[in-house]
Design an enzyme around this catalytic site. Sequence first.
Site, PDB file in Angstrom:
ATOM      1  CB  THR A  49      -0.932  -0.019   1.218  1.00 58.83           C
ATOM      2  OG1 THR A  49      -1.715  -1.203   1.147  1.00 58.83           O
ATOM      3  CG2 THR A  49      -1.850   1.190   1.246  1.00 58.83           C
ATOM      4  CD  GLU A 102      -4.200  -9.073   4.967  1.00 62.18           C
ATOM      5  OE1 GLU A 102      -4.344  -9.925   4.089  1.00 62.18           O
ATOM      6  OE2 GLU A 102      -3.101  -8.705   5.372  1.00 62.18           O
TER       7      GLU A 102
END
Lengths: 402, 249
Positions: free
Chosen positions: A140, A377
């Site tokens: 990310t 997630e």
Amino acid sequence: MTCEDEGNHYGFTLSDELIMIRNQVRRFMREEVKPIEDKLPHDATHCSPEDEARLRGVAEDMGLGRLNVPPEYGGQDNDCLIRCIVNEEASKCRLGGYRPALGAIRRGPPNVIWRGTDEQIHKYGIPCVEGDMTGYMAITEPTGGSDPRNNIQTRAVKKGDKWILNGRKMWITYAGDSDWGVLFARSKESENGRPPEITAFIIEPSFPGISFEKIPVIRPLYPYEIVLEDCEVPEENVLGEIGGGFGMAEHWLVAGRMPYAAGCIGMAQEALDMACGWVKQRDSQRGILADKQAIQWMIADSEVELQAARMLVYEAAAMSDRGENAKVHASVCKLFGTETAFRVVDRAIQMFGGMGVAQEMPLERWLRELRIKRIGEGPSEVHRMVIARNKLKNTDGGVYFG
Amino acid sequence: MKVLVPVKRVIDYNVKVRVKSDGTGVETANVKMSMNPFDEIGIEAALRLKEAGSAEEVIAVSIGVAQCQETIRTALAMGADRGVLVETEEGAEPLAVAKILKAIIEKEGPEIVILGKQAIDDDSNQTGQMLSALLGWSQATFASNIELGDGTADITREVDGGLETIKVKLPVVVTTDLRLNEPRYASLPNIMKAKKKPIDKMSPADLGVDMTPRLKTLSVVEPSKREGGVKVESVEELVEKLRNEAKVI
């Protein structure tokens, strides 16, 4: 796991072996973990190194030290369902959200390391299984994490025998406390309508040009921001093929979702079980709380939803263990498991009243952890998107609207 | 040398036991069952004898309903070599169990039989003693330590007021006390291996044992509920209550 018998589908029944494993982990949690946890402060992120080493020793003897590790390195293939069963029970502690059984059961290295070269496996993978090394995954970025292929702005440029990385990673759990990580960067821009190429690199904190910054969040274990400024990565630290990073990121993400959901279900089940004990002894106007319909409905809904969530986890895990593509099922169980767990813990807090939010109980901590689980997630909305797209793609109107 | 360990399927020790509404016994439907903890200690003791090289084979025997097979599997997962299941109706009495065990022991020929000192469901504390009498073997109950010698065993027993060590001749019937050892966890690989270990199945009739009950349960009742305490206003009142109500001073 028995889910099919002579080709007929009879629903899920856990095998005797899996039930025995579950019982062993329950005993381990009750007899070894709980007494240590009872001495820790409410928001502790870990126990003492001595206690952790002792717990790990016991877990190792129980054969739980090599989950998610290939058979060549002492683990076993297709252990997703086992990991789910273990994680559900091991998460039933205050630190359960991210340190099941107080860290007794090793996380193991990110599974993508086993796709590396022999040298990489020996340098980075095996020491996470045999020794105390730990690794993390960095996907990310500040631009987001739900669409890694396009969100990843970190650039990797080859210069001589080194790759030079520039960019930032966000919300990376364990990054500042680990020995290495797998970091994904754009190694080739998109051209002629083709998506950009993503490559995976193994990075160490000692590499020049890398720094870590803690990001305070709702839970006590803070994730990190990683800043890469002309960070030099040796050529031999490219993991897998150049441009093959996206598939690897997905391999890691999908495999982690079932145990992730299972852990959330474990915390919520414990919260519900605690609440049942409480309402049976709590006096209220004209009787005990357990006799009130408002309470009974909360208990019934929670129990039903948890059973359903658990079945979805088992189904996705069993598919994965059979070698089938479980991507959509993993999204289904991650979405429903995390959303259900949050709802159930919230109800348990409601049943406990003031005590529910007191730090004497693990409930408020679980609520904070579970708030993150609906984002980490892959947030619920992204999983809904995956599920909806798949459903729409494969469904054209049924029998009555064909 | 073979070691034989009987293992009983009982209500799990973490379960709150409830009496059936008709007072004929305790509720076992949908209740978690596991191995009697004293028998787990027995298995552990047998495994340690095997690991020390004193025993070659550890046999786990269970007597009861078909699901006792799960209890035997637990013993096999801990490390026992094979199992014997004698299928009976629920509630076999200690004497019948001892007779069945005697018949199996005569077939198998172990030199040491290690039982739990009692099962945590009926707390009879009889089977081991009855078995040694039926066999005419030495008996060492409430063991907290076992040392094997040449054809003998030194067994430390937990008795009122301390420890007593006795020397017995083999073959011997030993019953375990809580402090004999801490049973191991069954490991994941051993749990998987346990599936392949053999379990012989038989009935009491195969062994020629008469199971007719000798005991009759008249009623089963829950212990009376604890009554809530009261706060006293003064030391004098406390002393008065201790003397006249509790009658302890």
